[in-house]
Design a protein around this motif. Sequence first.
Motif, mmCIF file in Angstrom:
data_model
loop_
_atom_site.group_PDB
_atom_site.id
_atom_site.type_symbol
_atom_site.label_atom_id
_atom_site.label_comp_id
_atom_site.label_asym_id
_atom_site.label_seq_id
_atom_site.Cartn_x
_atom_site.Cartn_y
_atom_site.Cartn_z
ATOM 1 N N THR A 283 -4.892 -13.037 -27.878
ATOM 2 C CA THR A 283 -5.081 -11.581 -27.688
ATOM 3 C C THR A 283 -5.501 -11.033 -26.425
ATOM 4 O O THR A 283 -4.740 -9.962 -26.013
ATOM 5 N N ALA A 284 -6.178 -11.703 -25.675
ATOM 6 C CA ALA A 284 -6.539 -11.078 -24.395
ATOM 7 C C ALA A 284 -5.513 -10.997 -23.605
ATOM 8 O O ALA A 284 -5.114 -10.148 -22.679
ATOM 9 N N SER A 285 -4.732 -12.157 -23.499
ATOM 10 C CA SER A 285 -3.478 -12.278 -22.511
ATOM 11 C C SER A 285 -2.246 -11.413 -22.821
ATOM 12 O O SER A 285 -1.842 -10.448 -22.075
ATOM 13 N N SER B 132 -2.535 -8.625 -24.542
ATOM 14 C CA SER B 132 -3.128 -7.123 -24.325
ATOM 15 C C SER B 132 -3.272 -6.783 -22.711
ATOM 16 O O SER B 132 -2.886 -5.737 -22.273
ATOM 17 N N ALA B 133 -3.371 -7.865 -22.017
ATOM 18 C CA ALA B 133 -3.468 -7.627 -20.509
ATOM 19 C C ALA B 133 -2.158 -7.447 -19.970
ATOM 20 O O ALA B 133 -1.831 -6.261 -19.267
ATOM 21 N N VAL C 212 0.089 -13.935 -31.808
ATOM 22 C CA VAL C 212 -1.234 -13.254 -32.170
ATOM 23 C C VAL C 212 -1.588 -13.076 -33.567
ATOM 24 O O VAL C 212 -2.768 -13.536 -34.085
ATOM 25 N N THR D 8 -7.343 -17.637 -30.819
ATOM 26 C CA THR D 8 -6.772 -16.324 -31.049
ATOM 27 C C THR D 8 -7.169 -15.251 -30.055
ATOM 28 O O THR D 8 -6.565 -14.287 -29.690
ATOM 29 N N MET D 9 -8.639 -15.388 -29.635
ATOM 30 C CA MET D 9 -9.042 -14.598 -28.582
ATOM 31 C C MET D 9 -8.353 -14.616 -27.279
ATOM 32 O O MET D 9 -8.263 -13.633 -26.522
ATOM 33 N N PHE E 216 -1.555 -14.917 -16.353
ATOM 34 C CA PHE E 216 -2.381 -15.478 -17.509
ATOM 35 C C PHE E 216 -1.757 -15.391 -18.832
ATOM 36 O O PHE E 216 -2.071 -16.242 -19.552
#
Lengths: 162, 162
Positions: B95-97, B99-100, B142, B91-92, B56
Motif C-alpha cells: 500500500t505504502a509503495s 501510494s508513494a 494491494v 499489505t502495508m 521503493f
Amino acid sequence: MEKGKKACTLLLGALRLMSMAATLSATIVTITSRERVIVFNFPVDAKYHYTPSLKFFAIANGIGSVYSLAVLFIPATKLRRLVVAFDVVITMLLTASASAALAVGHVARKGDSHAGWIPICGQVPKFCDHVLAALILGFCGVFIYMFLLLHAIHTFIKPILL
Amino acid sequence: MEKGKKACTLLLGALRLMSMAATLSATIVTITSRERVIVFNFPVDAKYHYTPSLKFFAIANGIGSVYSLAVLFIPATKLRRLVVAFDVVITMLLTASASAALAVGHVARKGDSHAGWIPICGQVPKFCDHVLAALILGFCGVFIYMFLLLHAIHTFIKPILL
C-alpha cells in the motif's frame, strides 16, 4: 489472570486514545500549515490544499481520528470481527496517505533534478517543518494501528499447532 | 461441506498466485520503464531509479511477489497466525509503495503549479504509460492482499455474539 486481562484492555484503550491523538494532531497540524513569502515583490502562499497528497493526508487522518474515537464506544468484544476488519481498512488508508504525503514531501525537500523539479523547502521552511511534524504524527498513527492489528491477530487467531 | 472447503482452499491459492503475478509484473514493468528523448540536441533519459518512490515501489513489489510464492509452499493451516501477521506487514508495504508512486506519478502527469513543478509526461509519454501500467498492477496486488486479509479475519476470528 483476570487482572492481566483488565490491564490489557486498559492498554488497548490507551493505544486507541493515542492513535486518536496522533491522527487528530496530524490533521490539525496539516490544515494549519501555511506560509507567505515574498518572491520578486509578489506574495507567494504555501498552503496544504494546493497539494492533493496533503489534502488526502489530512482527510485520511481526520477519518482515522473519528474512527479511533468511535471504537472506544463500541462494545469491541461483541463486534470484534467487524472492528478488526475496519482496523485493516483504516490502517491501509493511513498508510497510503502518510506514504503519499512523504513522497511529495521528499520532492519538496530534495527536488528531482532529472524531472527538473526544484526543492521548495528553502523558500518556505516554516511550511515544510509543519508538514514534517504532521508526517511524524501520521506515522505514529500508522504504527499504533499496525500494532493493534498484530495484537488482534495474535490474540484472536489460534494457531492449529497448539 | 468438505467440497466447499476444498474449493475455498483452491480459490485462496489462486488468489496468492494472482497476487504473485500482479506484484512480479509490477516490478518487471517498473524496472523496464525507460525512455530517451532529445531535448535541445541533448539526449535525456527517464529511468525508474532516478525517482526514490519508483525504486521503493519496485523493491516492495519484488518482496511481495517472493512472499506470495513462499506462502504457497508454507503449510498455512499450521502457521496460520504467522501468515496472517506477515500478510498485514506485506499489505502495508505494498500500500505504502503504490501510494508513494501514485503521488509522484500524479505530479509527473499534472505538475504542481504552486511549487513550480512542470508535468513531464508530455515529454516522456512512453515512460509514463509504462509506470501507469505498473501502478495498476501494483494496486491489483494491494486489493488482492486486502481481500486475503479480510477473508482471514472473517474466517478465523469468531464474533463473541455467535
